[in-house]
Motif scaffolding. Structure first.
Motif, mmCIF file in Angstrom:
data_model
loop_
_atom_site.group_PDB
_atom_site.id
_atom_site.type_symbol
_atom_site.label_atom_id
_atom_site.label_comp_id
_atom_site.label_asym_id
_atom_site.label_seq_id
_atom_site.Cartn_x
_atom_site.Cartn_y
_atom_site.Cartn_z
ATOM 1 N N ILE A 232 80.163 33.639 102.551
ATOM 2 C CA ILE A 232 80.862 32.249 102.359
ATOM 3 C C ILE A 232 81.279 31.733 103.750
ATOM 4 O O ILE A 232 82.634 32.159 104.138
ATOM 5 C CB ILE A 232 81.854 32.083 101.241
ATOM 6 C CG1 ILE A 232 81.407 32.558 100.122
ATOM 7 C CG2 ILE A 232 82.420 30.635 101.156
ATOM 8 C CD1 ILE A 232 80.029 32.030 99.379
ATOM 9 N N SER A 233 80.740 30.763 104.441
ATOM 10 C CA SER A 233 81.219 30.398 105.930
ATOM 11 C C SER A 233 82.705 29.603 105.682
ATOM 12 O O SER A 233 83.155 29.250 104.702
ATOM 13 C CB SER A 233 80.207 29.550 106.406
ATOM 14 O OG SER A 233 80.094 28.264 105.799
ATOM 15 N N ASP A 234 83.160 29.447 106.905
ATOM 16 C CA ASP A 234 84.451 28.567 106.825
ATOM 17 C C ASP A 234 84.179 27.074 106.521
ATOM 18 O O ASP A 234 84.819 26.514 106.090
ATOM 19 C CB ASP A 234 85.219 28.553 108.222
ATOM 20 C CG ASP A 234 85.687 29.960 108.415
ATOM 21 O OD1 ASP A 234 86.079 30.809 107.667
ATOM 22 O OD2 ASP A 234 86.027 30.325 109.795
ATOM 23 N N ALA A 235 82.969 26.531 106.867
ATOM 24 C CA ALA A 235 82.512 25.364 106.261
ATOM 25 C C ALA A 235 82.421 25.068 104.912
ATOM 26 O O ALA A 235 82.810 24.253 104.420
ATOM 27 C CB ALA A 235 81.280 24.918 107.085
ATOM 28 N N ARG B 183 73.025 23.778 91.617
ATOM 29 C CA ARG B 183 72.720 22.406 91.783
ATOM 30 C C ARG B 183 74.121 21.907 93.019
ATOM 31 O O ARG B 183 73.884 21.031 93.852
ATOM 32 C CB ARG B 183 72.674 21.321 90.575
ATOM 33 C CG ARG B 183 72.424 19.860 91.103
ATOM 34 C CD ARG B 183 72.278 19.380 89.929
ATOM 35 N NE ARG B 183 71.851 17.755 90.397
ATOM 36 C CZ ARG B 183 71.816 16.730 89.374
ATOM 37 N NH1 ARG B 183 71.531 16.858 88.190
ATOM 38 N NH2 ARG B 183 71.628 15.641 89.817
ATOM 39 N N VAL B 184 75.179 22.546 92.910
ATOM 40 C CA VAL B 184 76.178 22.305 93.733
ATOM 41 C C VAL B 184 75.760 22.622 95.047
ATOM 42 O O VAL B 184 76.051 21.861 96.067
ATOM 43 C CB VAL B 184 77.353 22.949 93.260
ATOM 44 C CG1 VAL B 184 78.546 22.561 94.438
ATOM 45 C CG2 VAL B 184 77.917 22.684 91.917
ATOM 46 N N LEU B 185 75.170 24.041 95.384
ATOM 47 C CA LEU B 185 74.887 24.178 96.307
ATOM 48 C C LEU B 185 73.756 23.504 97.073
ATOM 49 O O LEU B 185 73.519 23.222 98.184
ATOM 50 C CB LEU B 185 74.499 25.783 96.588
ATOM 51 C CG LEU B 185 75.435 26.868 95.993
ATOM 52 C CD1 LEU B 185 75.020 28.307 95.920
ATOM 53 C CD2 LEU B 185 76.630 26.906 96.981
ATOM 54 N N ASP B 186 72.712 23.134 96.141
ATOM 55 C CA ASP B 186 71.638 22.280 96.473
ATOM 56 C C ASP B 186 72.193 21.025 97.262
ATOM 57 O O ASP B 186 71.374 20.620 98.161
ATOM 58 C CB ASP B 186 70.715 21.952 95.389
ATOM 59 C CG ASP B 186 69.992 23.211 94.842
ATOM 60 O OD1 ASP B 186 69.928 24.234 95.390
ATOM 61 O OD2 ASP B 186 69.679 23.242 93.560
ATOM 62 N N LEU B 187 73.088 20.326 96.599
ATOM 63 C CA LEU B 187 73.454 19.048 97.124
ATOM 64 C C LEU B 187 73.783 19.359 98.677
ATOM 65 O O LEU B 187 73.779 18.394 99.344
ATOM 66 C CB LEU B 187 74.817 18.629 96.292
ATOM 67 C CG LEU B 187 75.083 17.348 96.854
ATOM 68 C CD1 LEU B 187 74.160 16.156 96.759
ATOM 69 C CD2 LEU B 187 76.318 16.943 95.861
ATOM 70 N N HIS B 188 74.433 20.346 99.134
ATOM 71 C CA HIS B 188 74.855 20.745 100.428
ATOM 72 C C HIS B 188 73.904 21.583 101.296
ATOM 73 O O HIS B 188 74.342 21.681 102.553
ATOM 74 C CB HIS B 188 76.188 21.315 100.331
ATOM 75 C CG HIS B 188 77.296 20.690 99.812
ATOM 76 N ND1 HIS B 188 78.264 19.825 100.608
ATOM 77 C CD2 HIS B 188 77.877 20.628 98.597
ATOM 78 C CE1 HIS B 188 79.141 19.405 99.820
ATOM 79 N NE2 HIS B 188 79.032 19.896 98.546
ATOM 80 N N GLY B 189 72.567 21.677 100.673
ATOM 81 C CA GLY B 189 71.689 22.441 101.645
ATOM 82 C C GLY B 189 71.883 23.908 101.704
ATOM 83 O O GLY B 189 71.666 24.486 102.783
ATOM 84 N N TRP B 190 72.648 24.458 100.927
ATOM 85 C CA TRP B 190 73.148 25.792 100.932
ATOM 86 C C TRP B 190 72.219 26.824 99.690
ATOM 87 O O TRP B 190 72.802 27.745 99.433
ATOM 88 C CB TRP B 190 74.606 26.128 100.718
ATOM 89 C CG TRP B 190 75.596 25.337 101.614
ATOM 90 C CD1 TRP B 190 75.460 25.343 103.003
ATOM 91 C CD2 TRP B 190 76.651 24.822 101.402
ATOM 92 N NE1 TRP B 190 76.244 24.969 103.716
ATOM 93 C CE2 TRP B 190 77.125 24.509 102.533
ATOM 94 C CE3 TRP B 190 77.492 24.708 100.319
ATOM 95 C CZ2 TRP B 190 78.417 23.831 102.911
ATOM 96 C CZ3 TRP B 190 78.617 23.983 100.369
ATOM 97 C CH2 TRP B 190 79.183 23.637 101.598
ATOM 98 N N THR B 191 71.069 26.324 99.488
ATOM 99 C CA THR B 191 70.279 27.078 98.312
ATOM 100 C C THR B 191 69.993 28.397 98.882
ATOM 101 O O THR B 191 69.827 29.064 98.024
ATOM 102 C CB THR B 191 69.092 26.240 98.017
ATOM 103 O OG1 THR B 191 69.447 24.861 97.855
ATOM 104 C CG2 THR B 191 68.180 26.711 96.967
ATOM 105 N N GLU B 192 69.565 28.579 100.151
ATOM 106 C CA GLU B 192 69.145 29.756 100.600
ATOM 107 C C GLU B 192 70.425 31.106 100.230
ATOM 108 O O GLU B 192 69.951 32.157 100.343
ATOM 109 C CB GLU B 192 68.915 29.778 101.989
ATOM 110 C CG GLU B 192 70.029 29.449 102.864
ATOM 111 C CD GLU B 192 71.095 30.435 103.228
ATOM 112 O OE1 GLU B 192 72.148 29.896 103.629
ATOM 113 O OE2 GLU B 192 70.757 31.432 103.565
ATOM 114 N N LEU B 193 71.567 30.731 100.040
ATOM 115 C CA LEU B 193 72.871 31.489 99.733
ATOM 116 C C LEU B 193 72.526 32.462 98.501
ATOM 117 O O LEU B 193 72.952 33.379 98.455
ATOM 118 C CB LEU B 193 73.931 30.940 99.652
ATOM 119 C CG LEU B 193 75.460 31.651 99.813
ATOM 120 C CD1 LEU B 193 75.419 32.261 100.994
ATOM 121 C CD2 LEU B 193 76.463 30.704 99.623
ATOM 122 N N ILE B 194 71.671 31.557 97.558
ATOM 123 C CA ILE B 194 71.770 32.311 96.262
ATOM 124 C C ILE B 194 71.256 33.560 96.179
ATOM 125 O O ILE B 194 71.686 34.779 95.591
ATOM 126 C CB ILE B 194 70.984 30.997 95.352
ATOM 127 C CG1 ILE B 194 72.001 29.946 94.931
ATOM 128 C CG2 ILE B 194 71.128 31.668 93.929
ATOM 129 C CD1 ILE B 194 71.319 28.814 94.297
#
Length: 339
Positions: free
Chosen positions: A281-284, A251-262
């Motif tokens: 893991i990007s610099d952002a 859910r932490v990643l979902d909030l930032h739009g990073w779900t595809e990373l999982i």
């Protein structure tokens, strides 16, 4: 904001010396995590070696320990430290509970609720001599002969913190607890928009008006030169990647739009390609999860970032009093505390 130290206490013979150093630097508290070692034994040493700082677990895994055993350990540490002990509890995740501890895993929020209620019932019996009577789905207690209960003491109101990432445990903390250990795997946006409303909902449900204390060992990146800074970045990216691969933290990643990373992280994990995970893991992302600053600015940058969000904060790296570079961090943290 108070500044604390979180340690793994790898060497029990050094626990007293380390705790004394934490107090001497001017920190407010010492937390001991449970990884390869029992978290309670170092705190027994620390309680005798210090006079001022708070002492607590961050966290002790709850479910493998029967509540009566946990209650006795906490009671004794509260007495030894003269009221400075804080019991921090965590659920862990199902594979660890069932496969590492060979314990039962139920519905973790409901089970933790009963665990906390059981502890307070047991402590009430210790203090007042009342009959032990708790009957829940997970825990049942009805016997406490006088010879098996410790005597009353002045420090019987032992604070309970729980730890978590998602809203179920956050709401439970707001309802029943004195504090919450915010997981290092979070962002200020997640804390502000997801966890804080859950804490407030729990407080409203219970009608409690005292403040829920929020504590966290925050991901940080620091270094006095480019090479050290780069090494710190890579280490912190690896830590973020490890936690990001845990499905229950998605859910932490979902909030930032990073779900595809999982799924990408899980694919590397399944192939045991641990050393490559940090490259995703990007610099952002690093900037979202970690406080990045030179050693002499790090505590102030952390305090500024979490003003109004955290009450107690520390750094997600080892406390090494002899490390010359980190001594700069420790000294400035002491100056920043309470400011």
């Amino acid at each position: 904001m108070k500044f604390d130290v979180t340690t793994l206490a790898d060497d029990l013979n050094q626990a007293a010396r380390l705790a004394s150093a934490v107090e001497d630097f001017g920190f407010d508290g010492l937390w001991v995590a449970e990884t390869a070692h029992n978290p309670f034994l170092p705190l027994a040493h620390a309680s005798l070696a210090t006079k001022r700082i708070s002492l607590g677990t961050a966290i002790a895994v709850a479910f493998p320990r029967d509540p009566i055993i946990m209650a006795q350990a906490a009671w004794d540490l509260a007495a030894m430290s003269r009221g400075r002990f804080v019991l921090g509890l965590g659920t862990q995740i199902k594979p660890h509970i069932t496969k590492r501890f060979s314990a039962k895993w139920g519905k973790p929020v409901a089970q933790m609720r009963e665990y906390i209620e059981s502890l307070r019932t047991i402590w009430h019996g210790f203090q007042t001599g009342a009959d032990l009577n708790y009957d829940g789905e997970y825990y049942r207690f009805s016997l406490m002969p006088p010879g098996f209960a410790p005597p009353p003491m002045p420090y019987h109101r032992i604070p309970i913190y729980i730890a978590g990432v998602n809203t179920g445990l956050a709401q439970l903390a707001g309802e029943l607890c004195d504090g919450f250990h915010v997981h290092s795997f979070h962002t200020p946006l997640y804390l502000r928009e997801v966890l804080l409303p859950a804490f407030q909902s729990g407080r409203m449900k219970s009608g409690r008006r005292d403040k829920l204390t929020l504590s966290c060992a925050v991901f940080v990146v620091t270094g006095a030169d480019d090479d050290t800074l780069e090494a710190s970045k890579q280490l912190t990216k690896s830590q973020i990647a490890f936690y990001a691969s845990t499905p229950s933290y998605s859910r932490v990643l979902d909030l930032h739009g990073w779900t595809e990373l999982i799924p990408r992280l899980n694919a590397l994990l399944r192939r045991n390609r641990w050393s490559e995970m940090h490259t995703l893991i990007s610099d952002a992302m690093l900037e979202a999860f970690a406080v990045i600053a030179p050693p002499d600015e790090l505590p102030y940058a952390l305090r500024q970032r979490y003003a109004g969000l955290l009450d107690r904060a520390g750094f997600y790296f080892p406390f090494e009093p002899e490390d010359r570079e980190k001594r700069i961090v420790w000294r400035h943290a002491a100056k920043a505390t309470g400011a």
